[in-house]
Design a protein around this motif. Structure first.
Motif, PDB file in Angstrom:
ATOM      1  N   LEU A  54      46.774  22.546   4.267  1.00 44.65           N
ATOM      2  CA  LEU A  54      47.522  23.141   3.484  1.00 44.65           C
ATOM      3  C   LEU A  54      46.156  23.911   2.348  1.00 44.65           C
ATOM      4  O   LEU A  54      45.997  24.394   1.403  1.00 44.65           O
ATOM      5  N   ALA A  55      44.854  24.159   2.424  1.00 47.42           N
ATOM      6  CA  ALA A  55      43.775  24.942   2.542  1.00 47.42           C
ATOM      7  C   ALA A  55      44.071  25.885   1.426  1.00 47.42           C
ATOM      8  O   ALA A  55      43.481  26.365   0.406  1.00 47.42           O
ATOM      9  N   LEU A  56      45.207  26.190   2.254  1.00 48.01           N
ATOM     10  CA  LEU A  56      45.579  27.849   1.477  1.00 48.01           C
ATOM     11  C   LEU A  56      46.255  27.950  -0.113  1.00 48.01           C
ATOM     12  O   LEU A  56      46.461  29.370  -0.425  1.00 48.01           O
ATOM     13  N   LEU A  57      47.066  26.794   0.156  1.00 45.64           N
ATOM     14  CA  LEU A  57      48.196  26.965  -0.760  1.00 45.64           C
ATOM     15  C   LEU A  57      47.470  26.118  -2.378  1.00 45.64           C
ATOM     16  O   LEU A  57      47.174  25.145  -2.782  1.00 45.64           O
ATOM     17  N   ARG A  58      46.918  27.215  -2.671  1.00 48.03           N
ATOM     18  CA  ARG A  58      46.158  27.009  -3.890  1.00 48.03           C
ATOM     19  C   ARG A  58      45.986  27.538  -5.142  1.00 48.03           C
ATOM     20  O   ARG A  58      45.491  27.917  -6.019  1.00 48.03           O
ATOM     21  N   ASP A  59      47.474  27.990  -5.034  1.00 41.69           N
ATOM     22  CA  ASP A  59      48.311  28.818  -6.713  1.00 41.69           C
ATOM     23  C   ASP A  59      47.998  27.761  -7.864  1.00 41.69           C
ATOM     24  O   ASP A  59      48.154  27.013  -7.707  1.00 41.69           O
ATOM     25  N   VAL A  60      47.971  28.135  -9.025  1.00 38.48           N
ATOM     26  CA  VAL A  60      48.692  27.981 -10.354  1.00 38.48           C
ATOM     27  C   VAL A  60      48.706  28.851 -11.683  1.00 38.48           C
ATOM     28  O   VAL A  60      48.459  30.112 -12.003  1.00 38.48           O
ATOM     29  N   GLU A  61      49.183  28.037 -12.167  1.00 34.36           N
ATOM     30  CA  GLU A  61      50.211  28.782 -12.986  1.00 34.36           C
ATOM     31  C   GLU A  61      50.458  27.903 -14.457  1.00 34.36           C
ATOM     32  O   GLU A  61      50.910  26.688 -14.665  1.00 34.36           O
ATOM     33  N   ILE A  62      50.138  28.493 -15.348  1.00 36.95           N
ATOM     34  CA  ILE A  62      49.720  27.804 -16.481  1.00 36.95           C
ATOM     35  C   ILE A  62      50.742  28.495 -17.856  1.00 36.95           C
ATOM     36  O   ILE A  62      51.142  29.462 -18.058  1.00 36.95           O
ATOM     37  N   ASP A  63      51.988  27.146 -18.437  1.00 40.83           N
ATOM     38  CA  ASP A  63      52.334  27.757 -19.243  1.00 40.83           C
ATOM     39  C   ASP A  63      52.008  26.820 -20.382  1.00 40.83           C
ATOM     40  O   ASP A  63      51.676  26.450 -20.746  1.00 40.83           O
ATOM     41  N   ALA A  64      51.384  28.024 -21.683  1.00 46.82           N
ATOM     42  CA  ALA A  64      51.248  27.671 -22.228  1.00 46.82           C
ATOM     43  C   ALA A  64      52.220  27.077 -23.473  1.00 46.82           C
ATOM     44  O   ALA A  64      51.347  25.842 -24.215  1.00 46.82           O
ATOM     45  N   ASP A  65      52.729  27.232 -24.027  1.00 44.71           N
ATOM     46  CA  ASP A  65      54.246  26.661 -24.779  1.00 44.71           C
ATOM     47  C   ASP A  65      53.914  25.473 -23.975  1.00 44.71           C
ATOM     48  O   ASP A  65      53.912  24.457 -25.670  1.00 44.71           O
ATOM     49  N   ARG A  66      54.546  24.815 -23.182  1.00 41.91           N
ATOM     50  CA  ARG A  66      54.969  23.658 -23.215  1.00 41.91           C
ATOM     51  C   ARG A  66      53.668  23.282 -22.748  1.00 41.91           C
ATOM     52  O   ARG A  66      53.718  21.887 -22.012  1.00 41.91           O
ATOM     53  N   LYS A  67      52.484  23.896 -22.210  1.00 39.77           N
ATOM     54  CA  LYS A  67      51.088  22.557 -21.895  1.00 39.77           C
ATOM     55  C   LYS A  67      51.521  21.858 -20.698  1.00 39.77           C
ATOM     56  O   LYS A  67      51.346  20.901 -20.515  1.00 39.77           O
ATOM     57  N   THR A  68      52.016  23.271 -19.713  1.00 41.28           N
ATOM     58  CA  THR A  68      51.659  22.213 -18.598  1.00 41.28           C
ATOM     59  C   THR A  68      51.318  23.270 -17.349  1.00 41.28           C
ATOM     60  O   THR A  68      50.910  24.707 -17.144  1.00 41.28           O
ATOM     61  N   ALA A  69      50.983  22.772 -16.334  1.00 43.18           N
ATOM     62  CA  ALA A  69      50.382  24.109 -15.309  1.00 43.18           C
ATOM     63  C   ALA A  69      51.321  23.472 -14.012  1.00 43.18           C
ATOM     64  O   ALA A  69      51.890  22.692 -14.057  1.00 43.18           O
ATOM     65  N   ARG A  70      51.981  24.567 -13.169  1.00 39.28           N
ATOM     66  CA  ARG A  70      52.334  24.308 -11.570  1.00 39.28           C
ATOM     67  C   ARG A  70      51.245  24.688 -10.861  1.00 39.28           C
ATOM     68  O   ARG A  70      50.544  25.321 -10.806  1.00 39.28           O
ATOM     69  N   ILE A  71      51.176  23.924  -9.909  1.00 39.36           N
ATOM     70  CA  ILE A  71      49.970  24.323  -9.014  1.00 39.36           C
ATOM     71  C   ILE A  71      49.919  23.621  -7.817  1.00 39.36           C
ATOM     72  O   ILE A  71      51.796  22.661  -7.497  1.00 39.36           O
ATOM     73  N   GLN A  72      49.778  24.655  -6.790  1.00 38.05           N
ATOM     74  CA  GLN A  72      49.611  23.644  -5.298  1.00 38.05           C
ATOM     75  C   GLN A  72      48.586  23.206  -4.788  1.00 38.05           C
ATOM     76  O   GLN A  72      47.656  22.837  -5.760  1.00 38.05           O
ATOM     77  N   PRO A  73      48.716  22.368  -3.864  1.00 35.56           N
ATOM     78  CA  PRO A  73      48.343  21.518  -3.216  1.00 35.56           C
ATOM     79  C   PRO A  73      46.705  20.973  -2.985  1.00 35.56           C
ATOM     80  O   PRO A  73      45.854  20.251  -3.571  1.00 35.56           O
ATOM     81  N   ALA A  74      46.459  21.844  -2.750  1.00 33.07           N
ATOM     82  CA  ALA A  74      44.694  22.509  -2.501  1.00 33.07           C
ATOM     83  C   ALA A  74      43.844  22.950  -3.490  1.00 33.07           C
ATOM     84  O   ALA A  74      42.934  22.819  -3.195  1.00 33.07           O
ATOM     85  N   LEU A  75      44.428  22.627  -5.137  1.00 26.61           N
ATOM     86  CA  LEU A  75      43.694  23.993  -5.996  1.00 26.61           C
ATOM     87  C   LEU A  75      42.737  22.915  -6.099  1.00 26.61           C
ATOM     88  O   LEU A  75      42.604  21.822  -6.345  1.00 26.61           O
ATOM     89  N   TRP A  76      41.344  23.068  -6.205  1.00 30.05           N
ATOM     90  CA  TRP A  76      40.273  22.728  -6.605  1.00 30.05           C
ATOM     91  C   TRP A  76      40.717  22.141  -7.904  1.00 30.05           C
ATOM     92  O   TRP A  76      41.094  22.558  -8.890  1.00 30.05           O
ATOM     93  N   SER A  77      40.574  20.868  -8.192  1.00 26.53           N
ATOM     94  CA  SER A  77      39.872  20.175 -10.083  1.00 26.53           C
ATOM     95  C   SER A  77      39.388  21.829 -10.917  1.00 26.53           C
ATOM     96  O   SER A  77      40.057  21.725 -11.888  1.00 26.53           O
ATOM     97  N   GLU A  78      38.026  22.253 -10.234  1.00 29.31           N
ATOM     98  CA  GLU A  78      37.582  22.861 -11.044  1.00 29.31           C
ATOM     99  C   GLU A  78      38.045  24.515 -11.493  1.00 29.31           C
ATOM    100  O   GLU A  78      38.371  24.127 -12.335  1.00 29.31           O
ATOM    101  N   GLN A  79      39.098  24.747 -10.240  1.00 28.21           N
ATOM    102  CA  GLN A  79      40.201  25.689 -10.718  1.00 28.21           C
ATOM    103  C   GLN A  79      41.008  25.146 -11.524  1.00 28.21           C
ATOM    104  O   GLN A  79      41.637  26.436 -12.358  1.00 28.21           O
TER     105      GLN A  79
END
Ligand SMILES: Cc1cc2nc3c(=O)[nH]c(=O)nc-3n(C[C@H](O)[C@H](O)[C@H](O)COP(=O)(O)OP(=O)(O)OC[C@H]3O[C@@H](n4cnc5c(N)ncnc54)[C@H](O)[C@@H]3O)c2cc1C
Length: 493
Positions: A125-150
């Motif tokens: 799944l290494a290429l599945l590393r998108d991230v989207e932040i919803d600042a209002d809801r204080k949530t993130a949608r992430i794909q599983p290979a996103l690194w911790s630092e990212q």
């Protein structure tokens, strides 16, 4: 023994808090050589690259599935690098239709190389590393290979944070599925998997479902702690985020290991009074500054790092002050206090050792860290590799929840991280780890599945769960994966 007042090497180790960080730069993925030589029917179903056993690139791909150098002798028939969730679904359905088994990989950091299995399909799944932040809801949608630092970097842009792994390149996928003991987690809801709000899961028939408190709650329960034996593949997660601490400050104390009694006595007291936002990490380690001719048994030190995740400099310094006034400080031969830090610094590649090695890890949750560590001192002095160390994370928040299968934890965490260079020393290191586990057993309240050496000690998978959770996981496995398409835990069938 403590020769260089700059303590640069020790500082480098402390940069990302010990070996976890030190080896964290060594991510897999860069070895991919491209598609090449794919055969069979799968490549027509997916957009991602497919490599089959026997192809010229196969061994390079296989090796890149595990980040450390102790590659397991296990050989999937096919490795696919998914380009999308649809690829994952198509590959799983193909496996089910053709009676093949499936494993998944996010960043390959699991020390047992759990994603590498014999036969069937490994979905990378290494290429599945998108991230989207919803600042209002204080949530993130992430794909599983996103690194911790990212994740931490992206969340930080919105004044938010997450208890991600201490090592920058550990993917959130495997980390969260197994629990997740990361930065400041005692303050941010105990283990990080409790901050999963929902998970998209590809089931054995290729269907995608969303698991949350309201939808597939049994699957949601399983996602939160199951570890490397899940009966589905997680392709997306929604996570709860937390306000970013505005003032992170750090102190460090180093003592000869023979002062450990004093150090742990001081930490026992400090742990009682510390703010929840203070993270204490103790390392038993080889002194990198020890002169070459120092006998290894005389070159061991104890390093304590203290991070305060505060909002103002004043608060951070107040949180660190009890440490400066304690016997921990007076027993130290080196100290560095009240240093301004940040997640960027904690994850900074310049602060960490980028060498790689053969690797093994095991652990216990314990309520008696002082005695547990003291029981290890003489044994630790004889570790076969100077690169090995033992870490104790003090004062974790031992919370268990009904809506998560994560079910073993105590007030503190002790883990042994073994790093060595040559395959010929595997036996000596494995034996040392077995003896370490035996010495820690009297103090154990269970194990943490993300850092157990399941290939050597499969029983430690089971000791990571309560009996009820273990039984329920088996029932859910039957319900969601009746054809046993997904590999279960190493050592289990
Ligand atoms: C350098 C280093 C630092 C670490 N630091 C920490 C730390 O600070 N805190 C902590 O708690 N742990 C830490 N860990 C342990 C880490 O959490 C585990 O090794 C974890 O399994 C790694 O996740 P991964 O995605 O790389 O797993 P991988 O090796 O990619 O996968 C291992 C297994 O996890 C399962 N899996 C992975 N992704 C998925 C998915 N998307 N869907 C379904 N199953 C999946 C599969 O069964 C797979 O076989 C560290 C490990 C290393 C090597």
């Amino acid at each position: 023994m403590l020769t260089d007042p700059s303590r640069r090497d020790v500082l480098r180790q402390f940069g990302a808090l010990g070996i976890s960080g030190a080896i964290g730069q060594l991510y897999s993925g860069s070895l991919f050589a491209g598609p090449g030589g794919a055969t069979g029917g799968l490549e027509r179903l997916v957009a991602g690259e497919v490599v089959n056993r026997g192809d010229g690139q196969y061994e390079a791909w296989r090796n890149s599935m595990v980040w450390h150098l102790r590659k397991p002798e296990r050989y999937p028939d096919t490795i696919i690098r998914a380009h999308s969730e649809q690829d994952v679904s198509s590959a799983v359905k193909h496996a089910t239709d053709n009676g093949l088994k499936v494993s998944a990989r996010s960043s390959g950091h699991n020390s047992t190389g759990a994603a590498l299995r014999d036969g069937g399909i490994l979905i990378d799944l290494a290429l599945l590393r998108d991230v989207e932040i919803d600042a209002d809801r204080k949530t993130a949608r992430i794909q599983p290979a996103l690194w911790s630092e990212q994740l931490v970097r992206e969340a930080g842009k919105h004044g938010l944070a997450f208890p991600a792994a201490h090592c920058p390149t550990v993917a959130l996928g495997g980390y969260l599925l197994g629990g997740g003991a990361g930065w400041n987690h005692a303050h941010w809801g105990s283990v990080a998997c409790y901050s999963i709000k929902s998970a998209d899961v590809i089931l054995a028939d290729g269907r995608k479902v969303t698991a949350s408190a309201d939808s597939y709650p049994d699957l949601y329960w399983a996602v939160r702690g199951v570890g490397p034996g899940f009966f589905g593949i997680v392709t997306e997660l929604e996570l709860q985020l937390y306000p970013l601490p505005q003032a992170i400050y750090t102190s460090m104390y180093i003592s000869p290991i023979d002062n450990l009694q004093t150090v742990v006595a001081a930490l026992d007291k400090l742990n009682q009074i510390k703010d929840e936002r203070v993270e204490i990490l103790l390392l038993l380690m080889h002194d990198p500054q020890a002169p070459e001719n120092t006998p290894p048994t005389e070159a061991k030190i104890c390093m304590v790092g203290v991070n305060a995740f505060a909002d103002t400099e004043k608060d951070a310094k107040a949180m660190l002050a009890p440490f400066a006034d304690s016997e921990l400080a007076s027993a130290s031969v080196f100290r560095l206090e009240d240093q301004p830090s940040s997640f960027a610094k904690l994850y900074n590649p310049e602060n960490v050792d980028t060498s790689i090695g053969r690797y093994a890890v095991d652990n216990v949750w314990t309520d008696d860290p002082g005695q547990a560590l003291l029981s290890l001192v003489e044994h630790f002095k004889k570790t076969p590799s100077p690169r090995t160390h033992v870490l104790c994370s003090y004062g974790v928040k031992p919370e268990l929840r009904e809506d998560a299968c994560f079910s073993r934890i105590a007030n503190h965490y002790v883990a042994s991280y073994l790093l060595w260079n040559d395959a010929e020393n595997d036996g000596a290191n494995h034996a040392w780890l077995k003896q370490t586990n035996d010495l820690l057993e009297p103090f154990s309240k269970g194990t943490y599945i993300n850092e157990t050496e399941a290939t050597l000690f499969p029983e430690r998978v089971k000791s990571s769960f309560s009996e009820d959770s273990w039984k329920r996981l088996a029932e859910l496995r039957k319900k969601y994966d009746p054809g046993k398409v997904f590999h279960t835990y190493i050592g289990y069938s």
